[in-house]
Design a protein around this motif. Structure first.
Motif, PDB file in Angstrom:
ATOM      1  N   GLN A  41       0.907  -1.175  -0.079  1.00 35.45           N
ATOM      2  CA  GLN A  41      -0.063   0.109   0.053  1.00 35.45           C
ATOM      3  C   GLN A  41       0.946   1.320   0.140  1.00 35.45           C
ATOM      4  O   GLN A  41       0.395   2.214  -0.596  1.00 35.45           O
ATOM      5  N   ASN A  67      -5.607  -0.160  -7.753  1.00 41.44           N
ATOM      6  CA  ASN A  67      -5.010   1.308  -7.801  1.00 41.44           C
ATOM      7  C   ASN A  67      -4.484   1.737  -6.569  1.00 41.44           C
ATOM      8  O   ASN A  67      -4.687   2.950  -6.220  1.00 41.44           O
ATOM      9  N   LYS A  68      -3.861   1.033  -5.601  1.00 42.30           N
ATOM     10  CA  LYS A  68      -3.447   1.214  -4.248  1.00 42.30           C
ATOM     11  C   LYS A  68      -2.026   0.909  -4.073  1.00 42.30           C
ATOM     12  O   LYS A  68      -1.597   0.966  -2.892  1.00 42.30           O
ATOM     13  N   SER A  70       1.954   1.040  -3.979  1.00 39.35           N
ATOM     14  CA  SER A  70       2.758   2.124  -4.158  1.00 39.35           C
ATOM     15  C   SER A  70       4.375   1.476  -3.882  1.00 39.35           C
ATOM     16  O   SER A  70       5.323   2.213  -4.360  1.00 39.35           O
ATOM     17  N   ASP A 111       2.591   4.403  -9.735  1.00 43.85           N
ATOM     18  CA  ASP A 111       1.874   4.365  -8.290  1.00 43.85           C
ATOM     19  C   ASP A 111       0.604   4.590  -8.440  1.00 43.85           C
ATOM     20  O   ASP A 111      -0.090   5.143  -9.095  1.00 43.85           O
ATOM     21  N   ASN A 112      -0.089   3.831  -7.417  1.00 40.86           N
ATOM     22  CA  ASN A 112      -1.501   3.501  -7.371  1.00 40.86           C
ATOM     23  C   ASN A 112      -2.240   3.461  -8.810  1.00 40.86           C
ATOM     24  O   ASN A 112      -3.145   3.977  -8.891  1.00 40.86           O
ATOM     25  N   LYS A 113      -1.489   2.433  -9.580  1.00 39.81           N
ATOM     26  CA  LYS A 113      -2.156   2.126 -10.833  1.00 39.81           C
ATOM     27  C   LYS A 113      -2.639   0.862 -11.098  1.00 39.81           C
ATOM     28  O   LYS A 113      -3.108   0.530 -12.148  1.00 39.81           O
TER      29      LYS A 113
END
Length: 118
Positions: A41, A67-68, A70, A111-113
């Motif tokens: 995360q 999408n979370k 990192s 990141d976050n994708k």
């Protein structure tokens, strides 16, 4: 007796099949294992983690972790691909080399994708 054992084994198999996925604070699908691609995360492999066993098929990341991600750690012997769309649609946006870590996905624009993995 054989039927009772078969039913027990089937029930355990079905239970185990649903345990591939999250660990840490949330336990939606199961812990990140020794040969898994592990998504985290937060940067530096912190926060909730999501794990996917090294298999040669596309797996959608559940809504609880979609999408979370990192950071990531690929603990397996195979290259894993992250996609920003469900069903591994389009081109892979991130390639995780075997036995590698990436403390932040910010520096490569992912990141976050992550929405699916193969």
């Amino acid at each position: 007796m054989k039927r009772a054992i078969a039913l027990t084994v089937s029930a355990l198999s079905l239970s185990a099949a649903g345990l591939i996925g999250l660990s840490g604070t949330a336990h939606a699908q199961g812990p990140c294992g020794i040969d898994d691609l592990c998504l985290f995360q937060y940067a530096n492999m912190n926060g909730i983690e999501w794990g996917q066993i090294d298999i040669d098929m596309c797996v959608n990341i559940g809504s609880e972790f979609n999408n979370k991600a990192s950071s990531m750690e690929n603990r397996g012997p195979s290259r894993m691909w992250l996609y920003d769309k469900k069903n591994c649609a389009g081109r892979a946006g991130y390639s995780a080399a075997p036995n590698s870590k990436d403390k932040t996905l910010v520096n490569n624009g992912f990141d976050n994708k992550a929405s699916s993995v193969k």
